[in-house]
Design an enzyme around this catalytic site. Structure first.
Site, PDB file in Angstrom:
ATOM      1  N   CYS A 121       0.855  -1.180   0.000  1.00 46.28           N
ATOM      2  CA  CYS A 121       0.000   0.000   0.000  1.00 46.28           C
ATOM      3  C   CYS A 121       0.892   1.231   0.000  1.00 46.28           C
ATOM      4  O   CYS A 121       2.111   1.128   0.134  1.00 46.28           O
ATOM      5  CB  CYS A 121      -0.957   0.026   1.187  1.00 46.28           C
ATOM      6  SG  CYS A 121      -2.373   1.116   0.868  1.00 46.28           S
ATOM      7  N   CYS A 123      -0.118   4.220   1.813  1.00 44.43           N
ATOM      8  CA  CYS A 123      -0.497   5.202   2.852  1.00 44.43           C
ATOM      9  C   CYS A 123       0.632   5.518   3.833  1.00 44.43           C
ATOM     10  O   CYS A 123       0.795   6.666   4.239  1.00 44.43           O
ATOM     11  CB  CYS A 123      -1.748   4.750   3.600  1.00 44.43           C
ATOM     12  SG  CYS A 123      -1.752   3.037   4.112  1.00 44.43           S
ATOM     13  N   CYS A 131      -4.161   6.098   0.674  1.00 38.53           N
ATOM     14  CA  CYS A 131      -3.641   4.889   0.033  1.00 38.53           C
ATOM     15  C   CYS A 131      -3.383   5.090  -1.454  1.00 38.53           C
ATOM     16  O   CYS A 131      -2.908   4.174  -2.130  1.00 38.53           O
ATOM     17  CB  CYS A 131      -4.603   3.728   0.248  1.00 38.53           C
ATOM     18  SG  CYS A 131      -4.909   3.396   1.995  1.00 38.53           S
ATOM     19  N   LYS A 200     -12.351  -5.145   2.061  1.00 35.18           N
ATOM     20  CA  LYS A 200     -11.786  -4.373   3.171  1.00 35.18           C
ATOM     21  C   LYS A 200     -12.707  -3.203   3.450  1.00 35.18           C
ATOM     22  O   LYS A 200     -12.940  -2.369   2.579  1.00 35.18           O
ATOM     23  CB  LYS A 200     -10.385  -3.880   2.813  1.00 35.18           C
ATOM     24  CG  LYS A 200      -9.744  -3.060   3.929  1.00 35.18           C
ATOM     25  CD  LYS A 200      -8.338  -2.626   3.551  1.00 35.18           C
ATOM     26  CE  LYS A 200      -7.706  -1.809   4.657  1.00 35.18           C
ATOM     27  NZ  LYS A 200      -6.360  -1.344   4.282  1.00 35.18           N
ATOM     28  N   ARG A 210      -3.461   2.657  13.002  1.00 34.29           N
ATOM     29  CA  ARG A 210      -2.968   3.886  12.343  1.00 34.29           C
ATOM     30  C   ARG A 210      -1.816   4.481  13.112  1.00 34.29           C
ATOM     31  O   ARG A 210      -0.925   5.093  12.534  1.00 34.29           O
ATOM     32  CB  ARG A 210      -4.117   4.868  12.177  1.00 34.29           C
ATOM     33  CG  ARG A 210      -5.129   4.217  11.243  1.00 34.29           C
ATOM     34  CD  ARG A 210      -6.040   5.165  10.568  1.00 34.29           C
ATOM     35  NE  ARG A 210      -6.826   4.396   9.621  1.00 34.29           N
ATOM     36  CZ  ARG A 210      -8.072   4.634   9.310  1.00 34.29           C
ATOM     37  NH1 ARG A 210      -8.688   5.661   9.868  1.00 34.29           N
ATOM     38  NH2 ARG A 210      -8.705   3.899   8.438  1.00 34.29           N
ATOM     39  N   ARG A 222     -11.214   7.387   4.382  1.00 38.06           N
ATOM     40  CA  ARG A 222     -10.954   6.390   3.341  1.00 38.06           C
ATOM     41  C   ARG A 222     -12.238   5.830   2.722  1.00 38.06           C
ATOM     42  O   ARG A 222     -12.211   4.814   2.046  1.00 38.06           O
ATOM     43  CB  ARG A 222     -10.112   5.261   3.919  1.00 38.06           C
ATOM     44  CG  ARG A 222      -8.703   5.715   4.314  1.00 38.06           C
ATOM     45  CD  ARG A 222      -7.775   4.507   4.513  1.00 38.06           C
ATOM     46  NE  ARG A 222      -6.378   4.913   4.561  1.00 38.06           N
ATOM     47  CZ  ARG A 222      -5.700   5.159   5.691  1.00 38.06           C
ATOM     48  NH1 ARG A 222      -6.297   5.025   6.848  1.00 38.06           N
ATOM     49  NH2 ARG A 222      -4.432   5.512   5.646  1.00 38.06           N
ATOM     50  N   GLU A 238     -16.683  -7.433  -5.080  1.00 41.65           N
ATOM     51  CA  GLU A 238     -15.264  -7.079  -4.917  1.00 41.65           C
ATOM     52  C   GLU A 238     -14.376  -8.329  -4.960  1.00 41.65           C
ATOM     53  O   GLU A 238     -13.323  -8.337  -5.588  1.00 41.65           O
ATOM     54  CB  GLU A 238     -15.044  -6.350  -3.575  1.00 41.65           C
ATOM     55  CG  GLU A 238     -15.382  -4.867  -3.600  1.00 41.65           C
ATOM     56  CD  GLU A 238     -14.278  -4.043  -4.251  1.00 41.65           C
ATOM     57  OE1 GLU A 238     -13.342  -4.630  -4.823  1.00 41.65           O
ATOM     58  OE2 GLU A 238     -14.353  -2.800  -4.183  1.00 41.65           O
ATOM     59  N   LYS A 253     -11.586  -8.141   5.852  1.00 45.04           N
ATOM     60  CA  LYS A 253     -11.005  -7.339   6.929  1.00 45.04           C
ATOM     61  C   LYS A 253     -11.964  -6.221   7.300  1.00 45.04           C
ATOM     62  O   LYS A 253     -12.443  -5.541   6.400  1.00 45.04           O
ATOM     63  CB  LYS A 253      -9.673  -6.742   6.446  1.00 45.04           C
ATOM     64  CG  LYS A 253      -8.945  -5.901   7.479  1.00 45.04           C
ATOM     65  CD  LYS A 253      -7.665  -5.324   6.912  1.00 45.04           C
ATOM     66  CE  LYS A 253      -6.953  -4.530   7.992  1.00 45.04           C
ATOM     67  NZ  LYS A 253      -5.763  -3.848   7.516  1.00 45.04           N
ATOM     68  N   TYR A 318      -2.549 -10.367  15.568  1.00 44.03           N
ATOM     69  CA  TYR A 318      -1.472  -9.899  16.442  1.00 44.03           C
ATOM     70  C   TYR A 318      -1.220 -10.878  17.578  1.00 44.03           C
ATOM     71  O   TYR A 318      -0.191 -10.795  18.251  1.00 44.03           O
ATOM     72  CB  TYR A 318      -1.815  -8.498  16.974  1.00 44.03           C
ATOM     73  CG  TYR A 318      -1.991  -7.515  15.845  1.00 44.03           C
ATOM     74  CD1 TYR A 318      -0.876  -7.018  15.174  1.00 44.03           C
ATOM     75  CD2 TYR A 318      -3.255  -7.138  15.398  1.00 44.03           C
ATOM     76  CE1 TYR A 318      -1.023  -6.155  14.098  1.00 44.03           C
ATOM     77  CE2 TYR A 318      -3.412  -6.276  14.318  1.00 44.03           C
ATOM     78  CZ  TYR A 318      -2.291  -5.790  13.678  1.00 44.03           C
ATOM     79  OH  TYR A 318      -2.437  -4.950  12.608  1.00 44.03           O
TER      80      TYR A 318
HETATM   81 ZN   LIG Z   1      -3.225   2.002   2.719  1.00 43.59          ZN
END
Ligand SMILES: [Zn+2]
Length: 330
Positions: A121, A123, A131, A200, A210, A222, A238, A253, A318
């Site tokens: 990406c 961003c 992005c 997403k 972020r 976004r 999509e 996501k 995570y």
């Molecule tokens: Zn991004």
């Protein structure tokens, strides 16, 4: 269908061995991917405020963290880069010696068996934090789709060049999977798979991330490229597009609040499907556990199992390193 009293579902719940025998869903270490954040420097372990246990790591510390996870049984990592400098062309994203490219080379040299997946990406590398390429005039701000595709394709190819085992575009521009597939094929990486962030959503669950990736947009939001959380039929379109364009794995996501999407995607397409348990999912469990309100281990494993049950073949989390340890203890 059996009927009571001939059929008593509790008969098969009488012992752990019986329950395991008829368990419909398994959660294995082999299905977990650990996201890691890399930045320049040495001996840097910068904690991320709302993500206990997650750090921005310099390459030497990244290697340590990845080696520990790999030795514990985590098969794959997903890399995000935080560059020293940002600009309006995201040049750090596709620089041959960019931070992710350096990290990939290091990991593949020292841990060749570890699967290294790279987030693709712009961003983190854009001064404005969006992005894609931005055009700003009297009419307002616009995120330009097609000029962004070239930069994404260059980024993906440079990750493959550095040795990435898989690239994972997360930008949500239209047509990016095709652009990336073509670029990879033209540069000799026909065997590099694409894991597309296919559905997403523009989610408030990304808040803590972020800070981790230093990718908060400086203006706007976004919603002109990420999906409306209200839309499920659109998510299927999509995913269909990304598969047609050459995605090898499709991702949903966030995960836990979007299990219905995950279920539909897996049921409709039958493609390898990934779920991304995002930063706020992690933060909520950590915060409640820190207060003694929930059992962190039990809630984490149950959440991951629910994603598997809904249709996820693999899960980006995570908690991957903790989860493999806990799974080993069971
Ligand atoms: Zn991004």
């Amino acid at each position: 269908m059996g009927q009571f009293p001939a059929y008593r579902p509790r008969r098969l719940r009488q012992s752990p061995a019986l329950r395991r025998l008829v368990s419909e869903t398994q959660l294995n270490a082999a299905q977990l991917v650990l996201p890691l954040f890399v930045r320049g420097g040495r001996k840097v372990r910068r904690p991320i405020h709302a993500m206990p246990g997650v750090f921005q790591l310099s390459p030497d510390e990244l290697l340590r963290e990845a080696a520990r996870a790999f030795q514990a049984g985590v098969p794959a990592v997903l890399l995000f880069g935080i560059p020293d400098r940002k600009d309006a062309r995201a040049s750090g994203a596709y620089a041959a010696n960019g931070i992710v490219q350096q990290a990939v080379r290091l990991l593949k040299k020292e841990l060749p068996q570890l699967l290294v997946i790279t987030d693709v990406c712009l961003c983190e590398y854009m001064e404005h934090g969006h992005c894609g390429v931005v055009r700003q005039d009297q009419a307002g701000v616009k995120i330009l789709n097609d000029p962004t595709l070239k930069l994404l394709a260059r980024t993906a190819a440079s990750h493959a060049e550095a040795g990435a085992d898989m690239v994972a575009p997360s930008d949500m521009m239209d047509g990016r999977v095709r652009a990336i597939r073509e670029q990879l094929d033209h540069t000799g990486f026909t065997d590099t798979p694409i894991m597309a962030y296919a559905a997403k959503f523009a989610s408030a669950y990304y808040g803590p991330f972020r800070e981790a990736a230093e990718s908060t947009p400086k203006f706007g939001d976004r919603r002109s490229y990420q999906m409306d959380p209200a839309n499920a039929a659109e998510a299927l379109r999509e995913v269909a597009l990304d598969i047609q364009e050459g995605a090898d794995i499709v991702m949903v996501k966030p995960a836990l609040a979007y299990l219905d999407i995950l279920y539909r995607v897996k049921t409709v397409f039958g493609y390898p499907t990934a779920a991304y348990a995002v930063s706020a999912e992690h933060a909520m469990i950590k915060a409640a556990a820190a207060n003694g309100w929930i059992d962190e281990r039990a809630v984490t494993l149950e959440s991951l199992l629910a994603m598997r049950r809904a249709g996820a073949d693999l899960i980006i989390t995570y908690a991957a390193a903790d989860a493999v340890r806990w799974l080993g203890d069971i």
